[in-house]
Design an enzyme around this catalytic site. Structure first.
Site, PDB file in Angstrom:
ATOM      1  N   TRP A 294       5.457  12.708   0.837  1.00 16.09           N
ATOM      2  CA  TRP A 294       6.504  11.781   1.282  1.00 16.09           C
ATOM      3  C   TRP A 294       7.820  12.004   0.528  1.00 16.09           C
ATOM      4  O   TRP A 294       8.848  11.463   0.904  1.00 16.09           O
ATOM      5  CB  TRP A 294       6.049  10.327   1.120  1.00 16.09           C
ATOM      6  CG  TRP A 294       5.337  10.067  -0.167  1.00 16.09           C
ATOM      7  CD1 TRP A 294       5.890   9.698  -1.351  1.00 16.09           C
ATOM      8  CD2 TRP A 294       3.925  10.161  -0.390  1.00 16.09           C
ATOM      9  NE1 TRP A 294       4.915   9.551  -2.305  1.00 16.09           N
ATOM     10  CE2 TRP A 294       3.695   9.826  -1.740  1.00 16.09           C
ATOM     11  CE3 TRP A 294       2.830  10.491   0.421  1.00 16.09           C
ATOM     12  CZ2 TRP A 294       2.416   9.821  -2.298  1.00 16.09           C
ATOM     13  CZ3 TRP A 294       1.569  10.481  -0.143  1.00 16.09           C
ATOM     14  CH2 TRP A 294       1.367  10.156  -1.482  1.00 16.09           C
TER      15      TRP A 294
ATOM     16  N   GLU B 143       4.569   3.950   0.950  1.00 14.81           N
ATOM     17  CA  GLU B 143       4.507   2.850  -0.023  1.00 14.81           C
ATOM     18  C   GLU B 143       3.445   1.826   0.347  1.00 14.81           C
ATOM     19  O   GLU B 143       2.771   1.280  -0.517  1.00 14.81           O
ATOM     20  CB  GLU B 143       5.875   2.173  -0.173  1.00 14.81           C
ATOM     21  CG  GLU B 143       6.902   3.031  -0.895  1.00 14.81           C
ATOM     22  CD  GLU B 143       6.485   3.413  -2.318  1.00 14.81           C
ATOM     23  OE1 GLU B 143       5.633   2.738  -2.916  1.00 14.81           O
ATOM     24  OE2 GLU B 143       6.994   4.431  -2.823  1.00 14.81           O
TER      25      GLU B 143
ATOM     26  N   GLN C  15      -2.419  -0.503  -4.096  1.00 12.80           N
ATOM     27  CA  GLN C  15      -3.832  -0.616  -4.522  1.00 12.80           C
ATOM     28  C   GLN C  15      -4.628   0.665  -4.286  1.00 12.80           C
ATOM     29  O   GLN C  15      -5.860   0.617  -4.274  1.00 12.80           O
ATOM     30  CB  GLN C  15      -4.568  -1.742  -3.768  1.00 12.80           C
ATOM     31  CG  GLN C  15      -3.791  -2.979  -3.546  1.00 12.80           C
ATOM     32  CD  GLN C  15      -3.942  -3.964  -4.683  1.00 12.80           C
ATOM     33  OE1 GLN C  15      -4.718  -3.740  -5.599  1.00 12.80           O
ATOM     34  NE2 GLN C  15      -3.185  -5.017  -4.655  1.00 12.80           N
ATOM     35  N   THR C  16      -3.989   1.788  -4.036  1.00 11.07           N
ATOM     36  CA  THR C  16      -4.727   3.003  -3.689  1.00 11.07           C
ATOM     37  C   THR C  16      -4.155   4.201  -4.446  1.00 11.07           C
ATOM     38  O   THR C  16      -2.932   4.317  -4.576  1.00 11.07           O
ATOM     39  CB  THR C  16      -4.630   3.264  -2.164  1.00 11.07           C
ATOM     40  OG1 THR C  16      -4.879   2.036  -1.476  1.00 11.07           O
ATOM     41  CG2 THR C  16      -5.647   4.290  -1.716  1.00 11.07           C
TER      42      THR C  16
ATOM     43  N   TYR D 120       8.700  -5.417  -3.544  1.00  8.08           N
ATOM     44  CA  TYR D 120       8.506  -4.047  -4.022  1.00  8.08           C
ATOM     45  C   TYR D 120       8.801  -3.017  -2.913  1.00  8.08           C
ATOM     46  O   TYR D 120       9.582  -2.084  -3.109  1.00  8.08           O
ATOM     47  CB  TYR D 120       7.067  -3.854  -4.535  1.00  8.08           C
ATOM     48  CG  TYR D 120       6.772  -2.409  -4.819  1.00  8.08           C
ATOM     49  CD1 TYR D 120       7.245  -1.812  -5.987  1.00  8.08           C
ATOM     50  CD2 TYR D 120       6.080  -1.623  -3.908  1.00  8.08           C
ATOM     51  CE1 TYR D 120       7.030  -0.473  -6.237  1.00  8.08           C
ATOM     52  CE2 TYR D 120       5.862  -0.285  -4.155  1.00  8.08           C
ATOM     53  CZ  TYR D 120       6.332   0.277  -5.322  1.00  8.08           C
ATOM     54  OH  TYR D 120       6.130   1.607  -5.556  1.00  8.08           O
TER      55      TYR D 120
ATOM     56  N   ASP E 213       6.574  -2.774  -9.330  1.00  8.02           N
ATOM     57  CA  ASP E 213       5.141  -3.044  -9.164  1.00  8.02           C
ATOM     58  C   ASP E 213       4.509  -3.090 -10.560  1.00  8.02           C
ATOM     59  O   ASP E 213       5.230  -3.089 -11.580  1.00  8.02           O
ATOM     60  CB  ASP E 213       4.484  -1.986  -8.264  1.00  8.02           C
ATOM     61  CG  ASP E 213       4.497  -0.595  -8.894  1.00  8.02           C
ATOM     62  OD1 ASP E 213       5.089  -0.431  -9.983  1.00  8.02           O
ATOM     63  OD2 ASP E 213       3.896   0.324  -8.310  1.00  8.02           O
TER      64      ASP E 213
END
Ligand code: SF4
Length: 355
Positions: A28, A41, A46-47, A124, A142
């Site tokens: 990206w 994003e 969480q990944t 965020y 974040d």
């Protein structure tokens, strides 16, 4: 929170200069259009980066723009997201794409306030799109960025409090550059938080561009920051999962449209740990004719606030009770989005252990 604006101001050029020569090549980053930044994003929430990369490529191949995302079938979208978890992210992407198509001519707005009015976009993500894609002076804070800032400043405020994050955003906004530097600062802070100053393990202060300024490093107290009040313990839910098979088909049902794993497919399951007699009674009430029942093992899945402790049974059936949808293993593999929580049981079906 104390005023750290002078310290943050001094840190900005160190971060942007460092990032120019240290940025990792990520898909990206090579073409940071607003759409690409947005999708990446949301996926990265969480990944882990390594887990996101194949999903990102596959998603863009199927849904290369806002128009395609706005029109995608829900089942196709869920299948593209299967395994990433937090499926509400995918549903919100589609909802936001519909708003963008209908009200913004298919383009993401440049302004962070307008971005935040779209489903699934918070402070965020709005900051990331505005600064990385549109070069606006807008911070994106974040957990990773928060950690770097709290260590840099040796700030004792509790990062679990929303006012702490709001104050970090406010102070960062005072020092944020515009133009390309805005993008470099956002991505530089993210990169520092992911690699150099990570959430677990020792920070690599000796190669950090901030080490001459960093107050936690100077005080040899990097492990003390960020300060965080303890999290609540997760709730544990026991479940009994049933893999019903008849000929070469398996019983599935759809979860409700709201709540945990909303709208996804699942194997029939019940609250609590049921013994075989209780399972047979429930199946009889549903009109299922049972040939045999066998234990296929226990599995555990951890969500953010809850843990599922599951016990699975295979039920061989002599009829395909209309209460369920009956699907082949190919349909399960290719078409249906079944949450990772059930992976232990899905794998047994796909590997032919259950027939
Ligand atoms: S000097 Fe160390 S603790 Fe401070 S920001 Fe850099 S890596 Fe983190």
């Amino acid at each position: 929170m104390k005023n750290y604006i002078d310290l943050l101001n001094a840190a900005v050029p160190l971060i942007t200069t460092w990032y120019r020569s240290n940025k990792r090549p990520l898909p990206w980053r090579s073409d940071p259009t607003p759409y690409h930044v947005w999708i990446s994003e949301i996926m990265l929430q969480q990944t882990r980066i390594e887990a996101v990369i194949p999903y990102y490529y596959r998603f863009l191949e199927t849904l290369p723009n806002v128009a395609a995302l706005a029109e995608v079938e829900d089942d196709v979208l869920m299948k593209l997201w299967q395994g990433l978890g937090y499926y509400s992210r995918a549903r919100n992407l589609k909802k936001a794409a519909i708003v963008l198509r209908d009200e913004y001519n298919g383009k993401l707005p440049e302004d962070a306030a307008a971005l935040k009015r779209l489903p699934g976009i918070g402070d965020y993500t709005a900051g990331a799109i505005a600064s990385i894609a549109y070069h606006q002076p807008e911070p994106a804070v974040d957990g990773n960025v928060l950690r770097v800032i709290m260590r840099l400043c040796a700030c004792d405020d509790d990062i679990m409090l929303s006012q702490t994050k709001a104050e970090v955003i406010r102070q960062l906004r005072c020092v944020y550059p515009s133009g390309e530097e805005a993008s470099l600062l956002t991505e530089g802070l993210m990169e520092l938080g992911e690699g150099i100053c990570p959430p677990s393990g020792a920070p690599q202060c000796k190669i950090c561009p901030l080490h001459f300024l960093c107050r936690a490093y100077e005080a040899e107290e990097t492990v003390r920051y960020p300060v965080r009040s303890p999290k609540k313990a997760r709730r544990i839910e026991e479940r009994t999962v049933l893999i019903l098979s008849s000929e070469d088909r398996f019983a599935l049902c759809k979860r409700p449209d709201s709540g945990l794993l909303a709208g996804l497919w699942e194997y029939p399951n019940f609250d609590g740990v049921l013994d075989k007699a209780a399972i047979l009674k429930k199946l009889e009430e549903l009109g299922v004719s049972v040939r045999s029942i066998s234990n296929v093992g226990a599995a555990k899945h951890i969500f953010t606030h809850v843990e599922w402790h599951m016990q699975g049974y295979h039920i061989s059936c002599s009829n395909q009770c209309p209460h369920f949808s009956w699907k082949s293993s190919d349909e399960i593999r290719i078409e249906l989005a079944i949450p990772t929580a059930f992976r232990f049981y899905t794998n047994q079906i796909l590997e032919g252990d259950i027939l």
